[in-house]
Design an enzyme around this catalytic site. Structure first.
Site, PDB file in Angstrom:
ATOM      1  N   GLY A 629       0.748  -1.280  -0.094  1.00 25.18           N
ATOM      2  CA  GLY A 629       0.092   0.084   0.009  1.00 25.18           C
ATOM      3  C   GLY A 629       0.966   1.289  -0.149  1.00 25.18           C
ATOM      4  O   GLY A 629       2.103   1.114  -0.228  1.00 25.18           O
ATOM      5  N   GLY A 631       1.503   4.912   2.141  1.00 27.28           N
ATOM      6  CA  GLY A 631       1.234   5.659   3.067  1.00 27.28           C
ATOM      7  C   GLY A 631       1.357   7.208   2.937  1.00 27.28           C
ATOM      8  O   GLY A 631       1.878   7.599   1.587  1.00 27.28           O
ATOM      9  N   GLU A 632       1.290   7.942   4.057  1.00 27.59           N
ATOM     10  CA  GLU A 632       1.570   9.353   3.738  1.00 27.59           C
ATOM     11  C   GLU A 632       2.861   9.776   3.425  1.00 27.59           C
ATOM     12  O   GLU A 632       3.132  10.607   2.633  1.00 27.59           O
ATOM     13  CB  GLU A 632       1.117  10.029   5.063  1.00 27.59           C
ATOM     14  CG  GLU A 632       1.266  11.599   4.998  1.00 27.59           C
ATOM     15  CD  GLU A 632       1.352  12.244   6.327  1.00 27.59           C
ATOM     16  OE1 GLU A 632       1.400  11.172   7.495  1.00 27.59           O
ATOM     17  OE2 GLU A 632       1.713  13.406   6.646  1.00 27.59           O
ATOM     18  N   GLU A 635       6.070   4.382   0.764  1.00 29.07           N
ATOM     19  CA  GLU A 635       5.187   3.045   0.469  1.00 29.07           C
ATOM     20  C   GLU A 635       4.956   2.181   1.543  1.00 29.07           C
ATOM     21  O   GLU A 635       5.842   2.362   2.849  1.00 29.07           O
ATOM     22  CB  GLU A 635       6.254   2.280  -0.544  1.00 29.07           C
ATOM     23  CG  GLU A 635       6.191   2.602  -1.819  1.00 29.07           C
ATOM     24  CD  GLU A 635       6.929   1.907  -2.791  1.00 29.07           C
ATOM     25  OE1 GLU A 635       7.941   1.224  -2.289  1.00 29.07           O
ATOM     26  OE2 GLU A 635       7.028   2.259  -4.032  1.00 29.07           O
ATOM     27  N   VAL A 636       4.127   1.240   1.839  1.00 27.24           N
ATOM     28  CA  VAL A 636       4.221   0.250   2.819  1.00 27.24           C
ATOM     29  C   VAL A 636       4.322  -1.025   2.150  1.00 27.24           C
ATOM     30  O   VAL A 636       3.765  -1.712   1.131  1.00 27.24           O
ATOM     31  CB  VAL A 636       2.643   0.277   3.621  1.00 27.24           C
ATOM     32  CG1 VAL A 636       2.663  -0.644   4.631  1.00 27.24           C
ATOM     33  CG2 VAL A 636       2.233   1.880   3.864  1.00 27.24           C
ATOM     34  N   SER A 707      -6.426  -3.504   6.313  1.00 27.48           N
ATOM     35  CA  SER A 707      -7.498  -2.958   7.087  1.00 27.48           C
ATOM     36  C   SER A 707      -8.836  -3.220   7.365  1.00 27.48           C
ATOM     37  O   SER A 707      -9.389  -3.859   6.180  1.00 27.48           O
ATOM     38  CB  SER A 707      -7.316  -1.267   6.666  1.00 27.48           C
ATOM     39  OG  SER A 707      -7.588  -1.284   5.063  1.00 27.48           O
ATOM     40  N   ASP A 747      -8.841   9.807  15.511  1.00 24.36           N
ATOM     41  CA  ASP A 747      -9.084   9.464  14.036  1.00 24.36           C
ATOM     42  C   ASP A 747      -9.337   7.600  14.118  1.00 24.36           C
ATOM     43  O   ASP A 747      -8.939   7.053  13.234  1.00 24.36           O
ATOM     44  CB  ASP A 747      -7.827   9.520  13.003  1.00 24.36           C
ATOM     45  CG  ASP A 747      -8.536   9.583  11.557  1.00 24.36           C
ATOM     46  OD1 ASP A 747      -9.745   9.523  11.344  1.00 24.36           O
ATOM     47  OD2 ASP A 747      -7.583   9.530  10.642  1.00 24.36           O
ATOM     48  N   ARG A 751     -10.942   2.046   9.003  1.00 25.50           N
ATOM     49  CA  ARG A 751      -9.785   1.995   7.955  1.00 25.50           C
ATOM     50  C   ARG A 751      -8.367   2.148   8.782  1.00 25.50           C
ATOM     51  O   ARG A 751      -7.439   1.957   8.306  1.00 25.50           O
ATOM     52  CB  ARG A 751      -9.931   3.343   6.897  1.00 25.50           C
ATOM     53  CG  ARG A 751      -9.962   4.714   7.678  1.00 25.50           C
ATOM     54  CD  ARG A 751     -10.107   5.801   6.665  1.00 25.50           C
ATOM     55  NE  ARG A 751     -10.356   6.859   7.523  1.00 25.50           N
ATOM     56  CZ  ARG A 751     -11.433   7.230   8.092  1.00 25.50           C
ATOM     57  NH1 ARG A 751     -12.535   6.394   7.908  1.00 25.50           N
ATOM     58  NH2 ARG A 751     -11.662   8.594   8.792  1.00 25.50           N
ATOM     59  N   ASN A 752      -8.614   2.509  10.147  1.00 27.15           N
ATOM     60  CA  ASN A 752      -7.206   2.640  10.813  1.00 27.15           C
ATOM     61  C   ASN A 752      -7.127   1.395  11.612  1.00 27.15           C
ATOM     62  O   ASN A 752      -6.541   1.698  12.829  1.00 27.15           O
ATOM     63  CB  ASN A 752      -7.228   4.016  11.548  1.00 27.15           C
ATOM     64  CG  ASN A 752      -7.295   5.063  10.682  1.00 27.15           C
ATOM     65  OD1 ASN A 752      -6.316   5.045   9.443  1.00 27.15           O
ATOM     66  ND2 ASN A 752      -7.712   6.380  10.857  1.00 27.15           N
TER      67      ASN A 752
HETATM   68  O1  ACK Z   1      -6.167  -1.826   3.683  1.00 28.66           O
HETATM   69  P1  ACK Z   1      -4.495  -2.398   3.618  1.00 28.66           P
HETATM   70  O2  ACK Z   1      -4.219  -3.465   2.744  1.00 28.66           O
HETATM   71  O3  ACK Z   1      -4.084  -2.001   5.174  1.00 28.66           O
HETATM   72  O4  ACK Z   1      -3.698  -1.133   2.947  1.00 28.66           O
HETATM   73  C1  ACK Z   1      -3.358  -0.366   3.910  1.00 28.66           C
HETATM   74  C2  ACK Z   1      -1.875   0.075   3.330  1.00 28.66           C
HETATM   75  O5  ACK Z   1      -1.069  -0.755   4.134  1.00 28.66           O
HETATM   76  C3  ACK Z   1      -1.654   1.521   3.693  1.00 28.66           C
HETATM   77  O6  ACK Z   1      -1.688   1.727   4.977  1.00 28.66           O
HETATM   78  C4  ACK Z   1      -1.647  -1.756   5.029  1.00 28.66           C
HETATM   79  N1  ACK Z   1      -1.069  -1.715   6.159  1.00 28.66           N
HETATM   80  C5  ACK Z   1      -0.493  -1.022   7.077  1.00 28.66           C
HETATM   81  N2  ACK Z   1       0.044  -1.413   8.060  1.00 28.66           N
HETATM   82  C6  ACK Z   1       0.174  -2.795   7.866  1.00 28.66           C
HETATM   83  C7  ACK Z   1       0.312  -3.826   8.756  1.00 28.66           C
HETATM   84  N3  ACK Z   1       1.081  -3.660   9.970  1.00 28.66           N
HETATM   85  N4  ACK Z   1      -0.030  -5.149   8.202  1.00 28.66           N
HETATM   86  C8  ACK Z   1      -0.610  -5.274   7.211  1.00 28.66           C
HETATM   87  N5  ACK Z   1      -1.052  -4.066   6.338  1.00 28.66           N
HETATM   88  C9  ACK Z   1      -0.724  -2.951   6.743  1.00 28.66           C
HETATM   89  C10 ACK Z   1      -3.080  -1.091   5.243  1.00 28.66           C
END
Ligand code: ACK
EC number: 2.7.10.1
Length: 976
Positions: A629, A631-632, A635-636, A707, A747, A751-752
């Site tokens: 994904g 992030g702000e 990349e994640v 999420s 927040d 989604r969080n």
């Molecule tokens: O909905 P997602 O798959 O879950 O897409 C977002 C994306 O990264 C941007 O935030 C995923 N994400 C964030 N932190 C984690 C985590 N610890 N484990 C798995 N996915 C994560 C989030």
């Protein structure tokens, strides 16, 4: 669309679909299209309907009933035999197209049968009817054609029903909302209501027609016009004897005293004869009349001044605004020829509009007859044609001995005279005609309650000054009260005054010959009570002591601050100073040992916060595998972390993109220094940070299911209520931990929340700038802040009061998201409408299949007053109880907005009839042998029980459970 006659559909090639009459399950003949070219390969048989007008609908539903032959039961068929067919549509304004190219069609779906049938021999065949519903959205042309493509199956298409949904005509808040066709996709259609007869708009009435055909979120309202009152859905006229003056009043009320309404629809009542209503009188006030005459006048003559006093009228006319006018006439000695007094006669406080029954009249001529008429009036005196009530007083100035006072009362045609003997003594003297006025020349020493005046004697004293008279009153209050003081000196200190108030003073002198004229008015103001008189040595001292004390205290505080800063390296501060104050005021003391979250900004060096709370990880121990994904800050990714002497674990890796500023680096790492302080199974765990080499990274535990919002949408309808409650419990537990640490999330939203492979939910997203920058839901408020409106408590939106109680509000929204499998809170309503609706008391309705207790808990979280919302600890306890006692979750909150309005209204009395009615008749035996024999018994049937009794097809399970839901709904309709 089903018909017994020729349907006239196009079928090609000719050896494909055929129109045939067959018998249905109940042996009733019906028209159908069939195709069964299973022995030949490469089939491509098309069947096309006639043009179906759209009729204004953007979204239409297509229900088809068909039978399908099981390929395995056909002896000797080749492998090309199919058990599915395709459904298409083509939008067109032309209702007479004779040919549509295959490539022009848009595919709706491939249709498979839940039930295929097996034909043993011609006489022994059981036709199993399948029903499937599909929809097409966003239609815009005049109509469309439907087409069915067979590619080698054995099908009979027996019924086609095309329909769309409407929100039915409704009247709410005195506004009528028309029959409204639902929008395309699941968009809400905003509809303006029109006020019902005899009502008018208070605030523009609006509602939303949902995709399901239910009305949502009424905003605004109409109100009944004056003369009408609300009765359910309409406005009815006020009955005779009642009235309604304003559309803002709810109901008609009885006419006030001395008024009447003979006709209906009265917006005001007319006054009885002799009674009146002044312009400014409210319509709810009784009609009133002029007062009777003032009574018992007494005059006290003092040379050329006279004080008149009298009693108020016996009948005030029903009003509280009686005032008096005093008319003065000077009469010749014969007592008959009278003329109005000259302007030189003075009235204190005034001549007209006196509110107290007393007046001092000065500067009269000596030896003169005067007649004073005292007139009592009120707010309606001018409306009455009858003369005003008067009482007269005759006096003669400048004579000694008793004065004969005659009182003469006039009014309403009655006239009578009364004589009253008053023991009045008059001094014999000559008028000091040449005694000039005394002007105040000096005013000294004002304090908060006294004023000292000084003056010089008159220019032409014309005799020895006997005394001076000082008259004073509060500015603009002359008619309420005035005071006369006397002194022989040239100075006087007037005491007992109000602080910060302006007074008017006048002084005159008296010789043996009488009083001279008053000098000019002088206005003086006392000092304000709380003003410090700088010149006052005592007060200056106090001020000096206070300032000195303040400085000492400040030095002391600064010293403490420095000492504690040295000792700890940071100042332990709470997140919200208001909260801290409140805690202090409430006397809440943190238990020793209970940890408090430390805000990274309280560190002088934010890098130190990262060092204190996050472990530095060697980049070589991380293996990045894939991007998951954005992030702000960059990349994640997901990957693996292998720390020495620990087993390899999956991790999520957030990296800071190149070219960042120092502030971005600090903000990025702030999330790690916050997360690193938490240690709880429902809070995302920080593994560490990489700061010594680039890219800078934050490593957290990996959450396989990503999420929560996306996860729920992907698995719509697939969890049991207990599983959903388990997720909510986890989130509440994480939030309790955060609130115990005095951390306010701000927040909280699905989604969080991240979900792992065991369905454990963990709270995430702790960056400092996240609400501002990161969250796509955050919108700017009128105060300039950026806030995720749909999730945020009203006090946080209105004045940024973010507390754990506002997190509880957001938590209620998360509960709603969970139960509705990721539905968007308040659907497509605008943020402004959401704010308005919440302010007007609207709350999200229970989602489909939501247990009453859970919706109640949500409503508790959405209490307007934040102190009435439950604490996270209480929420965890409540959810624990529900999990321990699943029966408490059985009662569902049925909300009409979620009902399928297409569900037929049926009247059934047995389980068998009900199963037939919902087209699930094939399960009659399963229900009977599982012991479900009465309709009552099926009301609380669960998914698990359905599976156990052999209803294993997901589609059938859903259908049965939603029909159970409708059964509930037939009893209870929740009003939106
Ligand atoms: O909905 P997602 O798959 O879950 O897409 C977002 C994306 O990264 C941007 O935030 C995923 N994400 C964030 N932190 C984690 C985590 N610890 N484990 C798995 N996915 C994560 C989030």
């Amino acid at each position: 669309m089903s018909a017994l006659g020729d349907l006239g559909w196009e079928a090609y090639p000719s050896e494909g679909w055929e129109e045939i009459s067959v018998m249905d399950e109940r042996n009733t003949p019906m028209r159908s299209y069939q195709v069964c070219n299973v022995m030949e390969a490469n089939q491509n048989n098309w069947l096309r309907t006639r043009h179906i007008p759209r009729d204004g609908a953007q979204r239409v539903y297509i229900e088809i009933k068909f039978t399908l032959r099981d390929c395995n039961s056909l002896p000797g068929v080749p492998g090309t035999c199919k058990e599915t067919f395709n459904m298409y549509y083509y939008e067109s304004n032309n209702a007479n197209l004779w040919f549509i190219k295959e490539s022009q069609y848009i595919k709706i779906d491939t249709i498979a049968a839940d039930e295929s049938f097996t034909q043993t021999d011609v006489g022994d065949r059981v036709m199993k009817l399948n029903t499937e519903v599909r929809d097409i959205s966003n239609l815009s042309k005049k109509g469309f054609y439907l087409a069915f493509q067979d590619v080698g199956a054995c099908i009979a298409l027996v019924s086609l029903r095309v329909f769309y949904k409407k929100c039915p005509l409704a009247v709410l808040n005195l506004a009528q909302f028309p029959d409204t066709v639902t929008g395309g996709d699941s968009a809400l259609v905003e509809v303006r209501g029109s006020c019902v007869n005899d009502s008018e708009e208070f605030e523009a009435p609006r509602m939303y027609c949902s995709g399901d055909g239910g009305w949502l979120v009424p905003i605004g309202r109409c109100v009944c016009k004056p003369g009408f009152e609300e009765n359910k859905d309409y406005c009815q006229p006020c009955r005779p004897g009642t009235y309604k003056a304003s559309s803002m009043d709810a109901y008609c009320t009885k006419c006030p005293p001395h008024s009447f309404s003979h006709q209906e629809k009265a917006s005001e009542c007319s006054c009885e004869k002799g009674f009146y209503r002044a312009d400014m009188d409210p319509r709810s006030m009784a009609c009133t009349r002029p007062p009777s005459a003032a009574e018992n006048p007494i005059s006290t003559l003092n040379d050329t001044s006279v004080t008149l006093e009298w009693s108020p009228p016996r009948d005030s006319g029903g009003r509280g605004d009686v005032t008096y006018n005093v008319h003065c006439r000077k009469c010749a000695n014969d007592g008959k020829t009278c003329s109005p007094c000259s302007n030189s006669v003075h009235f204190v406080p005034r001549q007209f509009g006196l509110s107290i029954p007393k007046v001092l009249i000065t500067d009269l001529l000596s030896n003169t007859n005067y007649t004073f008429s005292i007139e009592a009036v009120n707010g309606v005196s001018d409306l009455s044609p009858t003369p005003k009530q008067q009482v007269t007083v005759n006096i003669t100035t400048g004579q000694t001995g008793c004065s004969q006072i005659s009182e003469h009362r006039k009014g309403e045609g009655h006239q009578y005279a009364r004589h009253q003997l008053l023991q009045l003594f008059f001094l014999s003297f000559t008028l000091p005609l040449s005694l000039s006025a005394v002007n105040v020349i000096l005013k000294e020493r004002k304090s908060k309650d006294s004023i000292t005046l000084a003056w010089q004697g008159p220019d032409r004293p014309n005799g020895v000054i006997v005394e001076y008279e000082v008259i004073y009153y509060e500015k603009n209050q002359r008619d309420q009260n005035y005071t006369v003081l006397k002194t022989k000196a040239h100075t006087m200190t007037v005491e007992g005054l109000k602080p910060g108030t302006t007074y008017v003073f006048r002084v005159r002198a008296r010789t043996d010959g009488g009083y001279g004229n008053y000098g000019g008015e002088i206005e003086l103001e006392t000092s304000h009570e709380d003003m410090l008189a700088i010149g006052d040595p005592n007060q200056s001292t106090i001020l000096a002591v206070s300032i000195a004390g303040g400085i000492v205290l400040l030095i002391f505080l600064v010293a403490c601050f420095v000492v504690s800063g040295r000792h700890c390296g940071y100042i332990k501060a709470k997140q919200d100073p208001d909260e801290e104050k409140m805690q202090f005021q409430n006397g809440r003391v943190k238990l020793p040992g209970s940890r408090t979250y430390v805000h990274p900004h309280t560190y002088e060096d934010p890098n130190q916060a990262v060092r204190d709370f996050a472990k530095e990880i060697d980049a070589s121990t991380i293996r990045i595998e894939r991007v998951i994904g954005a992030g702000e800050f960059g990349e994640v990714c997901s990957g693996r972390l292998k720390l020495p002497s620990k087993r390899e674990i999956y991790v999520a890796i957030k990296s800071l993109k190149a070219g960042y500023s120092e502030k971005q680096r600090r903000d990025f790492l702030s999330e790690a220094s916050i997360m690193g302080q938490f240690d709880h199974p429902n809070i995302i765990r920080l593994e560490g940070v990489v700061t010594r080499c680039k890219p800078v990274m934050i490593i957290t535990e990996y959450m396989e299911n990503g999420s929560l919002d996306t996860f729920l949408k992907k698995h719509d309808g697939q969890f049991t209520v207990i599983q959903l409650v388990g997720m909510m419990r986890g989130i509440a537990s994480g939030m309790k931990y955060l609130s115990d640490m005095s951390y306010v999330h701000r927040d909280l939203a699905a989604r969080n929340i991240l979900v792992n492979s065991n369905l454990v939910c963990k709270v995430s997203d702790f960056g400092l700038s996240r609400v501002l920058e990161d969250d796509p839901e955050a919108a700017y408020t009128t105060r300039g802040g950026k806030i995720p409106i749909r999730w945020t408590a009203p006090e946080a939106i209105a004045y940024r009061k973010f507390t754990s109680a506002s997190d509880v509000w957001s938590y209620g929204i998360v509960m709603w998201e969970v139960i509705s499998y990721g539905e968007r809170p308040y659907w497509e309503m605008s943020n402004q409408d959401v704010i308005k609706a919440i302010d007007e008391g609207y709350r999200l309705p229970a989602p489909m299949d939501c247990p009453v207790v859970l919706h109640q808990l949500m409503l508790d979280c959405w209490e307007k007053s934040r102190s009435e919302r439950p604490k996270f600890g209480q929420i965890v306890n409540t959810l624990d109880k529900l999990i321990r006692n699943p029966n408490s979750l059985k009662e569902l909150a049925n909300s009409s907005v979620w009902e399928d309005p297409t569900t037929p209204e049926f009247s059934v009395s047995t389980v068998d009839e009900w199963l037939d009615a919902v087209n699930m008749g094939q399960y009659k035996d399963n229900f009977a042998s599982a012991g479900y024999v009465s309709l009552d018994s099926i009301l609380y049937i669960s998914l698990c029980e359905l599976s156990k009794m052999g209803v294993t097809l997901v589609g059938h399970q859903k259908k049965i459970l939603s029909a159970v839901q409708s059964l509930h709904a037939q009893g209870t309709h929740v009003q939106v």
